[in-house]
Enzyme design. Structure first.
Site, short mmCIF file in Angstrom:
data_model
loop_
_atom_site.label_atom_id
_atom_site.label_comp_id
_atom_site.label_asym_id
_atom_site.label_seq_id
_atom_site.Cartn_x
_atom_site.Cartn_y
_atom_site.Cartn_z
N LEU A 78 37.98 -28.72 11.08
CA LEU A 78 39.33 -29.55 10.29
C LEU A 78 38.47 -29.28 8.69
O LEU A 78 39.16 -28.73 7.85
CB LEU A 78 39.82 -30.68 9.84
N ARG A 79 37.03 -28.25 8.80
CA ARG A 79 36.67 -27.91 7.27
C ARG A 79 36.69 -26.78 6.75
O ARG A 79 37.01 -27.29 5.87
CB ARG A 79 34.85 -28.03 7.94
N GLY A 80 37.35 -25.82 7.80
CA GLY A 80 37.30 -24.97 6.90
C GLY A 80 39.22 -25.12 6.37
O GLY A 80 39.06 -24.89 4.99
#
Ligand code: ZN
Lengths: 565, 344
Positions: free
Chosen positions: B276-278
């Site tokens: 999910l970081r992107g």
């Protein structure tokens, strides 16, 4: 009037011009140049040599153990770089300075708290240990020991007068622009080059006691700074060509530059008949050494290399990570962890003082306080892939060999190992890629590898051995991966003849074994060949026939071998 | 004298990323990779001179924010129980982490002098403390030893430096924006570390002749007369500083419409970015870009502008794929955004 030598210019603006890169294998020659420069710098200007083995605390400064112990306070000892402020740092064998130390040196240089010139000698004979490109980029002058360096040197008072004049020297905007345009026309990507050229032009004017840079100054600056950095020649077409793409040395036809004017020492005089930019460009081209012309011509047939110039490729630091501090006595290879030792002693000070009231002032340190620091040497390996690209083995196997090397690249990327690429065909071996962990470059080199021609196997093995020894000197773990069918028909002298060629190849292999180099032979013959097996025997290497070794298996073999070595 | 930020020619990707990081410190910092001699270090130092001053507890070694009670250091907490905290205005720190720095110097260590003098245990703060509430800059980060990079990224993510060594046991706030720069031709950054940076920009030597001329002209003018040069760009500098201030004030109010969030998700799925970081970074960066532009609603344009920097280093890497990561992001964007534009 003779123009001032680059050495005199460097003495006028040592930090601004960055310094000097000196190529050549004669230490005496280097020393002579050092002496000339030193004689022009102020008498009290610091002059510091940087041994390859210099530690970080000597380079950048650190705790002065003796003084700290005596005074009981932390006393900082300035590093060599801080001590060089106002003078010069000498790198006698710059090509061997490990990358982490080069980076630290350049970091301090850029920060500019200590202002010094860097005088770097590059004594490497070939491309096996290329000088840091970042270092070369910052140095205005790239000279060869065989160059004529006898241009006017200047007396200290004249240099001093030029120095005081330098801040007020003006450069005309058009001249400045022309230096930028010329740099681009010569295929020089770095913008430091025209900036350095402008500073050289200013130093020239200052030495000539002029307040403004003349067109002749700009021409001379282009000759000194831009010509040696050229990676291409502009089209000889009189119409100014569109600015070339500077990232790649363009594959222009080689013969377009054969009819260049010979190396002309006299700087062309500005004449009103030609536009300024042509004059500067012509001056620069005239100063491009003839061997560089040949190199540029040769380059046109090779895959484009990033960066251009002589120096590309750099290595990761090899200092190793400290794996902890523990009690123990310092001895060879194990360093005293000074701060940790003092910290260990600190809690006991009042007690020890009470027990030993006559102790001299300062902390009382006992042997039991000694702490030592161990470093874990990173086992960075370099796979020196040496490929037979000649007609005999190339035809059916080169593609397969390329595939194997591609896989090896992917492997190296994940493990942060390095890879180098040597190919041999026709008369000689060629280093396609010095050791690098930059994957993109390896990929480019490989893609452009041509095949065909005779088989100079001995030259290939010799080149691999030299590179392996150079890498070992730098504290890395080299491994030669030789892709060959064992056949050879060109001997060490470059002569045709099967018998001598084979003898030379076996002798080269024995030399590797004598040097205890790790190697393995990938047999590219259609059927496992006795020749390749023989060669592997001489190399004390394992022998893997390729026919059933698909690329995946090959990469597996290499990994196993790396683990074992 | 420091070269003015607004005098940097071109390099829009890099200067934008730095400004966005200045507005939104929680983004995870900036990695600037590319050719040498492109003024990466110049840009960072120039940014330092632009950052607005900030309120801090007077005398605090970590420059605690008096308004942020939850993140006060232990010293300030103790002082707070005894009364009000004295406040002062200070410049935001921009700390240079040199390659030779030891772990001691980075983390901090036992204060040797005081320990030797009276046997007392005191902490001597390191570079991490020095960078609290500011920027930490590492040139040639690809040459920094791995364990230091690990350590820095951990602290940058947690915002706290935990010291357990030499009989010391303490923690102090260390919230900083990590800026790394380097040249991949000289060795690549470990793949595991790449995606821990918020934004990643590629810095190239300009090939455009006009740009190159202007770079050299300005550099020469600056060197020759830095005072006059600074005067020439004083107004432009003021404008950029005002943009940062306005952007910071605006950021909490910037709205991200549902359609933009969905677009961001689609883009990340199309590119196959891990986790999910992107996605989170992409939307946050787009918000910060909107704030930087002085608007209170994120548009598709913001998303498009920032997507390459937010995503290019998160693509699963096939080392044999010839195409650059940036190209892949652009290609995916064209696919994701094109139908919407046609419909509109
Ligand atoms: Zn505090």
């Amino acid at each position: 009037m003779k123009t001032p030598s680059p050495l005199a210019l460097l003495a006028v603006d040592p930090h601004g011009l960055g310094g000097l890169l000196l190529r050549g294998s004669s230490s005496l020659g280097c020393e002579a140049v050092f002496d000339q420069i030193r004689a022009m710098l102020p008498a009290d200007a610091p002059w510091r040599r940087l041994p390859v083995s210099i530690t970080d605390d000597r380079l950048l400064g650190g705790l002065d153990l003796a003084m700290s112990l005596q005074s009981g306070r932390r006393i900082h000892a300035p590093g060599v770089l801080a001590q060089a402020d106002g003078g010069a740092i000498i790198l006698p064998m710059a090509e061997n300075l490990p990358a982490d130390r080069v980076a630290k040196l350049l970091g301090e240089f850029d920060r500019g708290t200590s202002r010094f010139a860097i005088i770097a000698c590059d004594q490497s004979h070939d491309d096996t240990s290329p000088l840091s490109a970042g270092l070369a980029d910052r140095l205005a002058f790239w000279l060869d020991l065989s160059d004529d360096l006898t241009g006017c040197s200047s007396s200290r008072p004249r240099i001093a007068a030029a120095r005081s004049r330098l801040p007020d020297v003006m450069i005309d905007a058009a001249l400045l622009d022309q230096l930028t345009v010329t740099a681009l026309a010569l295929g020089i990507a770095s913008l430091r080059a025209p900036i350095l050229a402008a500073r050289v032009a200013r130093a020239l004017a200052a030495l000539a006691a002029r307040g403004t840079v003349s067109a002749a100054d700009a021409q001379r600056a282009a000759q000194l700074v831009l010509a040696p950095r050229a990676t291409r020649l502009p089209a000889t077409d009189p119409q100014p060509a569109p600015p070339p793409e500077p990232q790649q040395a363009g594959p222009e036809p080689a013969n377009s530059r054969d009819d260049q004017p010979p190396n002309d020492q006299s700087a062309p005089q500005p004449s009103s008949s030609k536009p300024l930019e042509e004059l500067i460009l012509e001056a620069a081209i005239a100063a491009i050494p003839t061997d560089l012309l040949a190199r540029l011509a040769a380059k046109a047939t090779l895959p484009a290399r990033q960066g251009g110039g002589a120096a590309s490729g750099q290595f990761m630091g090899t200092r190793g990570r400290p794996v902890g501090v523990r009690p123990g006595k310092p001895r060879t290879g194990v360093r005293l962890a000074v701060l940790d030792t003092l910290r260990a002693a600190a809690p006991w000070q009042s007690l020890r003082r009470r027990n030993d009231p006559d102790a001299r002032p300062g902390p009382i340190v006992r042997v039991s306080d000694f702490r030592i620091r161990k470093f874990k040497e990173p086992t960075r390996s370099v796979a020196i892939v040496t490929v037979d690209a000649s007609g005999s083995s190339a035809l059916n196997r080169l593609a397969e060999a390329k595939g194997a090397v591609q896989l090896l690249l992917a492997e190296c990327y994940v493990r942060r190992d390095q890879i180098a690429l040597i190919a041999f065909r026709n008369r000689a071996a060629e280093i396609l890629l010095p050791p690098t962990s930059a994957l993109a470059r390896a990929r480019r080199s490989l893609a452009g590898l041509p095949g065909g021609g005779a088989t100079p196997l001995a030259a290939g093995i010799d080149a691999a051995r030299q590179m392996a020894l150079a890498e070992r000197r730098r504290g890395k773990r080299p491994m030669i991966v030789l892709l060959t069918d064992g056949g050879a028909n060109i001997d060490r002298e470059g002569r045709q003849g099967r018998k001598q060629a084979m003898d030379d190849a076996l002798a080269a292999a024995s030399a590797c074994a004598t040097d205890r180099l790790t190697a393995l032979v990938i047999d590219t013959a259609p059927r496992p060949s006795a020749l390749a097996a023989d060669l592997a025997g001489r190399l004390h290497a394992r022998h893997f026939p390729l026919p059933f070794a698909h690329s995946g298996a090959l990469s597996e073999i290499i990994r196993a071998e790396q683990r074992a070595s | 004298m420091i070269y003015p930020f607004s005098a940097i020619v071109g390099q829009q990707d890099m200067t934008n990323a730095l400004l966005i990081a200045a507005i939104e410190p929680a983004l995870g910092g900036v990695l600037a990779f590319g050719d040498r001699g492109t003024g990466k270090s110049t840009a960072i130092r120039a940014l330092a001179a632009l950052l607005p001053t900030m309120r801090a507890v007077a005398g605090c070694r970590y420059r605690c924010d008096p308004a942020d009670r939850k993140r006060l250091c232990t010293d300030c907490q103790a002082r707070l129980t005894q009364g009000k905290l004295p406040v002062t205005r200070i410049a935001a720190p921009v700390v240079d982490l040199p390659l030779g720095a030891t772990e001691d110097r980075v983390i901090g260590a036992l204060d040797l002098e005081r320990a030797l003098a009276d046997g007392s245990k005191h902490f001597e703060p390191g570079l991490l403390a020095g960078a609290n509430r500011g920027f930490l800059y590492i040139d040639e980060i690809n040459l920094l030893e791995d364990h230091l990079v690990d350590l820095l990224l951990d602290v940058a993510a947690s915002g706290e430096n935990v010291v357990e060594r030499e009989g010391l046991s303490l923690r102090h706030p260390a919230r900083f924006v990590l800026i790394g720069s380097g040249n991949p031709e000289e060795g690549e950054l470990r793949p595991q570390l790449l995606d821990r940076f918020g934004l990643c920009v590629e810095v190239r030597t300009p090939t455009d002749i006009e740009q190159r001329l202007e770079v050299v002209r300005r550099r020469d003018a600056f060197e020759h007369n830095p005072v006059a040069f600074a005067r020439r760009f004083a107004e432009a500098e003021r404008v950029v500083r005002a943009r940062i201030k306005r952007g910071r004030a605006l950021l909490p109010k910037v709205d991200v419409p549902e359609s933009i969030l969905r677009r961001a998700t689609t883009l990340c799925i199309a590119l196959g970015t891990d986790g999910l970081r992107g996605e989170l970074t992409l939307t946050r960066a787009a918000r910060a870009k909107a704030a930087l532009d002085g608007v209170d609603c994120v548009t598709e344009a913001h998303l498009r502008e920032i997507a390459p920097a937010a995503l290019r280093h998160r693509l699963r890497r096939d080392p044999l794929d010839e195409s650059l990561a940036s190209t892949r992001v652009l290609r995916a964007m064209d696919e994701v955004f094109a139908p919407a534009r046609e419909a509109a």
